[in-house]
Design an enzyme around this catalytic site. Sequence first.
Site, PDB file in Angstrom:
ATOM      1  N   ARG A  88       0.965  -1.075  -0.017  1.00  0.00           N
ATOM      2  CA  ARG A  88      -0.070  -0.053   0.077  1.00  0.00           C
ATOM      3  C   ARG A  88       0.741   1.103  -0.068  1.00  0.00           C
ATOM      4  O   ARG A  88       1.607   1.451   0.962  1.00  0.00           O
ATOM      5  CB  ARG A  88      -0.831  -0.118   1.008  1.00  0.00           C
ATOM      6  CG  ARG A  88      -2.205  -1.063   1.177  1.00  0.00           C
ATOM      7  CD  ARG A  88      -3.204  -0.853   1.961  1.00  0.00           C
ATOM      8  NE  ARG A  88      -4.149   0.196   1.189  1.00  0.00           N
ATOM      9  CZ  ARG A  88      -5.214   0.689   1.776  1.00  0.00           C
ATOM     10  NH1 ARG A  88      -5.605   0.403   2.956  1.00  0.00           N
ATOM     11  NH2 ARG A  88      -5.895   1.640   1.442  1.00  0.00           N
ATOM     12  N   ASP A 239      -3.051   9.249   6.788  1.00  0.00           N
ATOM     13  CA  ASP A 239      -2.256   8.101   6.199  1.00  0.00           C
ATOM     14  C   ASP A 239      -0.796   8.619   6.032  1.00  0.00           C
ATOM     15  O   ASP A 239       0.393   7.670   6.166  1.00  0.00           O
ATOM     16  CB  ASP A 239      -2.936   7.530   4.924  1.00  0.00           C
ATOM     17  CG  ASP A 239      -3.949   6.637   5.350  1.00  0.00           C
ATOM     18  OD1 ASP A 239      -4.995   6.891   5.673  1.00  0.00           O
ATOM     19  OD2 ASP A 239      -3.410   5.320   5.309  1.00  0.00           O
TER      20      ASP A 239
HETATM   21  O1  MRU Z   1      -7.921   2.320   3.096  1.00  0.00           O
HETATM   22  P1  MRU Z   1      -8.000   2.481   4.486  1.00  0.00           P
HETATM   23  O2  MRU Z   1      -9.271   1.740   5.225  1.00  0.00           O
HETATM   24  O3  MRU Z   1      -6.694   1.628   4.911  1.00  0.00           O
HETATM   25  O4  MRU Z   1      -8.009   4.123   5.118  1.00  0.00           O
HETATM   26  C1  MRU Z   1      -7.900   4.355   6.086  1.00  0.00           C
HETATM   27  C2  MRU Z   1      -7.811   5.733   6.509  1.00  0.00           C
HETATM   28  O5  MRU Z   1      -7.693   6.497   5.577  1.00  0.00           O
HETATM   29  C3  MRU Z   1      -7.716   6.014   7.776  1.00  0.00           C
HETATM   30  O6  MRU Z   1      -8.243   7.376   8.130  1.00  0.00           O
HETATM   31  C4  MRU Z   1      -6.159   6.356   8.238  1.00  0.00           C
HETATM   32  O7  MRU Z   1      -5.453   5.090   7.993  1.00  0.00           O
HETATM   33  C5  MRU Z   1      -5.955   6.670   9.657  1.00  0.00           C
HETATM   34  S1  MRU Z   1      -6.062   5.235  10.485  1.00  0.00           S
HETATM   35  C6  MRU Z   1      -6.034   5.613  12.365  1.00  0.00           C
END
Ligand code: MRU
Length: 351
Positions: A88, A239
Amino acid sequence: METLRWEKGILYLLDQTVLPFTETYLTCTTWQDVHKAISVLAVRGAPAIGVAAAYGVVLGARSILEKPGDKPFITALQDICTNLDGARPTAVNLHWALEQMMACAKAHGGESPTAIVHVLEDKAKAIHADDVAINTAMAGWGADEIGKGDRPLTLLTHCNAGALATAGVGTALGVISELHRRGQVKMVYADETRPLLQGARLTAFELMAGGVPVTLITDNMAAWTMKEKSVDAIIVGADRIAANGDTANKIGTYGLSLMAKVLGIPLYIAAPLSTFDRSLAGGSQIPIEERSHDEVRSFRGAATALSDTPVYNPAFDVTPHENIRAIVTEKGIISHPDTEAVQTFFDKHSL
Ligand code: MRU
């Protein structure tokens, strides 16, 4: 219900692709299992991905130990880390955790592969334990900051930044849960979060389980809800945060920030310091993950558009720092983040 568990050398991951209807754990015995779980979002949320990847490195190191190839141990381990890193691209906690693991392996490079596997396991456990403590600290700072007033708050959140996205109580939802514990939450509006519905499937589920008042809305109801329901604050996770405070988070956050600006509603980001990537001056340098077009054309195998419909599916967007009231971290608050405020904060905490 634990998001992830390390037991006798095996990583168990709560399969978030089937929540909230089914609670089942994936058993990861190889680093490839972990890579796959991260890619398909069985484990997701930046901090949880980082912890899972750390254990993935332990599994990778063990596989090299059991089946040594032509390459030196450290080189083979680096190859595995590079591979895991590609699972990712936006969530920098993944990269951060892998760097921590590689640095640990290199620091013990002179020792036997068996000894290195042992220290890597200890390191992964430490990253895991730290995440729990970091979340708790963040929840306290955030609740102090956002809950300054004397009346219960109406809040809005996006995606899932809760216990399911971390090893602890969560980032944004950790703050919300702490506010609730203090009697300061009137209602939390949770965006469903298209296309994978982390808000509907995970956030609503998590807040209901914790007894926090929550109301689910579709993403296109956010502006109207903010206005009609007098939302006091928006709080989300992150992220990756650039050196100037520009913040990548789940697609839709940027839109929320624009609406919030017009309506005069403060937007807070809750994120551990490991989510900062100060090697990037600004948000335009943050790589944005693009995911399969089928995620937009269908949901759980049921078509919602013709199979050849052209699609654009960025998983994240970047909210400019001007639209952020404050970033909540485990060491305190960065108010009105910009390059200077972020630098001053890191200097103050000797980071
Ligand atoms: O695609 P995801 O479900 O991994 O996206 C997660 C998010 O965007 C969250 O807001 C982010 O990772 C913060 S987690 C504490």
